[in-house]
Design a protein around this motif. Sequence first.
Motif, short mmCIF file in Angstrom:
data_model
loop_
_atom_site.label_atom_id
_atom_site.label_comp_id
_atom_site.label_asym_id
_atom_site.label_seq_id
_atom_site.Cartn_x
_atom_site.Cartn_y
_atom_site.Cartn_z
N ALA A 70 52.57 46.73 43.11
CA ALA A 70 51.36 46.06 43.59
C ALA A 70 50.40 45.77 42.44
CB ALA A 70 50.67 46.90 44.66
N MET A 71 50.24 46.74 41.54
CA MET A 71 49.36 46.55 40.39
C MET A 71 49.87 45.41 39.50
SD MET A 71 46.86 47.51 38.24
CE MET A 71 46.37 49.22 38.45
N GLY A 112 47.51 49.05 48.11
CA GLY A 112 47.51 47.84 47.31
C GLY A 112 46.54 47.94 46.15
N THR A 113 46.50 46.88 45.36
CA THR A 113 45.56 46.78 44.25
C THR A 113 44.76 45.49 44.40
OG1 THR A 113 46.76 48.13 42.64
CG2 THR A 113 45.34 46.41 41.76
N TYR A 114 43.43 45.62 44.26
CA TYR A 114 42.52 44.48 44.31
C TYR A 114 41.85 44.34 42.94
CZ TYR A 114 42.76 44.51 49.46
OH TYR A 114 43.17 44.45 50.77
N ASP A 118 48.69 43.55 48.71
CA ASP A 118 48.81 44.66 49.66
C ASP A 118 50.26 44.94 50.00
OD1 ASP A 118 45.85 45.03 50.64
OD2 ASP A 118 46.19 42.87 50.76
N ASP A 119 50.51 46.18 50.38
CA ASP A 119 51.82 46.58 50.93
C ASP A 119 51.61 46.98 52.38
OD1 ASP A 119 54.24 47.65 51.63
OD2 ASP A 119 54.31 49.14 50.02
N PHE A 120 52.00 46.07 53.29
CA PHE A 120 51.88 46.33 54.73
C PHE A 120 53.24 46.60 55.37
CE2 PHE A 120 48.19 43.24 54.22
CZ PHE A 120 47.25 44.25 54.08
N GLY A 121 54.26 46.88 54.56
CA GLY A 121 55.58 47.04 55.13
C GLY A 121 56.05 45.71 55.69
N THR A 129 51.68 39.99 48.76
CA THR A 129 52.12 41.30 49.26
C THR A 129 53.34 41.78 48.49
OG1 THR A 129 53.54 40.29 50.95
CG2 THR A 129 51.29 40.86 51.60
N VAL A 130 53.54 43.08 48.52
CA VAL A 130 54.83 43.70 48.21
C VAL A 130 55.25 44.40 49.50
CG1 VAL A 130 54.33 43.98 45.76
CG2 VAL A 130 53.73 45.81 47.34
#
Length: 794
Positions: A433-434, A645-647, A669-672, A732-733
């Motif tokens: 994410a980063m 996640g990373t913002y 973001d990682d929301f699956g 996303t990831v």
Amino acid sequence: MGASDFANLPHIGEAYKRKEDYRFITGSGQYTADVVLDRQAHAVFVRSPHAHANIKSVDATAALAMPGVISVFSGKDIDGKMGGLPCGWLINNPDGTPMKEPPHPILAIGKVRYVGDQVAMVVAETQEQARNAAEAVQVDYEPLPALVKVSDAAAKKGGVTLHDAAPDNQCYKWVLGDKAAVDAAFASAAHVTKLDLVNNRLVPNAIEPRVAVASFSRATDEYVLYVANQNPHVERLLMTAFVLGLPEHKVRVIAPDVGGGFGSKIFLYAEDVALTWASKQINRNIKWVADRSESFLTDAHGRDHVSHAEMAMDKDGKFLALRVHTDANLGAYLSTFSTAVPTILYATLLAGQYLTPQIYVEVDAWFTNTAPVDAYRGAGRPEATYLLERLVTRCAWEMKLGQDEIRKRNFITQFPYQTPVALQYDTGDFHAAMDKAKTLAEVDGFAARKAESEKKGKLRGIGYSSYIEACGIAPSNIAGALGARAGLFECGEIRVHPTGSVTVFTGSHSHGQGHETTFAQVVAARLGIPVENVDVVHGDTGRVPFGMGTYGSRSISVGGAAIMKALDKIETKAKKIAAHLMEASDADIEFAGGEFSVKGTDKKIPFGQVALTAYVPHNYPLDKLEPGLNETAFYDPTNFTFPGGTYICEVEVDASTGEVKVDKFTAVDDFGTIINPMIVEGQVQGGIVQGIGQALLENCVYDSETGQLLTGSFMDYAMPRARDFPQFKLDTVCTPCTHNPLGTKGCGEAGAIGSPPAVINAVLDALAPLGIKDIDMPVTPNRVWEALHGAGKA
């Protein structure tokens, strides 16, 4: 069906336009204020103009004589006839004693404790008549000194006592972690970073104010309450079992279309109870519609923490231990879930994405003469993320490391991971994410952009925030051990009709999230039918099995999982019917793409034929199967889900005016598993807007002496507008959740959690060359100018 199989089904991951939007954009929705019943009267509440006062008398004589007035109720009319509003989460002190729970009367009895506290309810034929009569109610107050700031409560200033049950105004002290181990780690640390910060109070301001319409039938001895609410079954349970003492089956709660909630419509409010009770007393239907001023005064507020945090590190910037103390403002009374927000939903997230071996947290919760404080979008998670991500960035600067580098050095990389603050993360990929966020944000070009800003006389800064969130509070037995006074499961019912179309009944509630589309996609994917053949019903205790509603980004991961379990039952029964029709063993039946087939043969029949057979059982094994194709399931999660996640935010600061402009904002973001990417993107954008609103604009302020709300309208409380934002860059990831059948994690609150620290870190990065190390939210032009002036640069 496993999560990976589900993610590959048709309809999953497709950006369907929301089915429900047609009625909204054409004005065909039905909100609570649209409900008009026969013989409908109108209620208006008389509210306290004082933050703290004894009530010497309430005289309604003049009001009762006015045109159209039906009745006036005050505290003496309800005293002894009903209970007060309950708190849904018990917190214990370190010595095991329970928190203090002062009564929260439906109408004030003997005393008012904040401006807006309800003193009386006037019922009249029209709203105008009720308003006029409310102004004629004479209340004799004896004003008392007010306690407003949580920092003053913690310092025990002023000699003010709100409740006899809490003479020092403290509700509880709560601790988490191994203090001795943390102290030892600090003693051996190479460097310690310290930070004091304030998480400012917010007013939720959903586009639809609170509304309630109550009716009573003498023929059936039944009540119906229409209400703008996020969890109607919980509202009914609390109101019947704990306040009015009514049989639950005699009360129906209907939450129709709801124009936004953000947590503020989870709770049982006094107005809902008062209307329900009074509808029987006067044998009339009663409507109450809050105006915006009432919403500012009486909707549960959010945040309001004052904290001190310390991070111990080794010489390389690796985290050794975290120590936190927070004073949390609960307001004048305990709201429904208020006690859980600064404890279970806050402290347990202070590990964040980092390998911090030891964490110790103390929380002191206080009563003040302000509106009750409860869950607001994120509910404890934004407070935790703001503290941690501000602290981590401060650590980076003190250790002469980049904001990205210190995070990477401390990221968790092995899963599952047991944090030192109770939670166990099942999966994640924080480095991915980063890395994606840095690429999308074009971080490599920041230095050049900074130089361009300097040529224009502007200061440019960049800020990072790597958040993690716990969604879908679970499981019920663990939550119960931690003080929850309700279950945390969800229900789903699938009714397959003879033609093969489907109606879904869910205990989740939609108030802007797009459930009617997302849930329809889930069902259509499983059954191989068109999305338009699936209808979703929610928000009515008379039609839907008992469910817990929508909050904490739980709907798809908990409510959707319940629907999946019901679909499992549908498929199992449908396979038996198909096996009978094709003269095969049900063990040999496969189901995919809306068709049942026999393994190793070309025999197959469509889902619709099986559905019709279930209801026209001429060729049906009646000795083995009941007719019909309806199934219900309940799902109680085994763990939270953990989106993360990373913002990355970039700002420009005008040193001459103090104005902060968000120039670039990137969120990964990682929301699956993602069901509908368009809906997810909308949720993230809305959350980011709310988070930036807190960081730069929004601030609920009371006069510290009188307790008067100084920001009681949009003239004084600055809401974000479209022109305040750039075009967000979103991506996303995906690391699917390992313990629900959809692999989903929840997305509704992420934007509001990750964005505030990214913005403030960016502002401080811009101001750092001028020696400015700290600034509180909201970072208004005035605050920035004063900081610059204090630094001698204005």
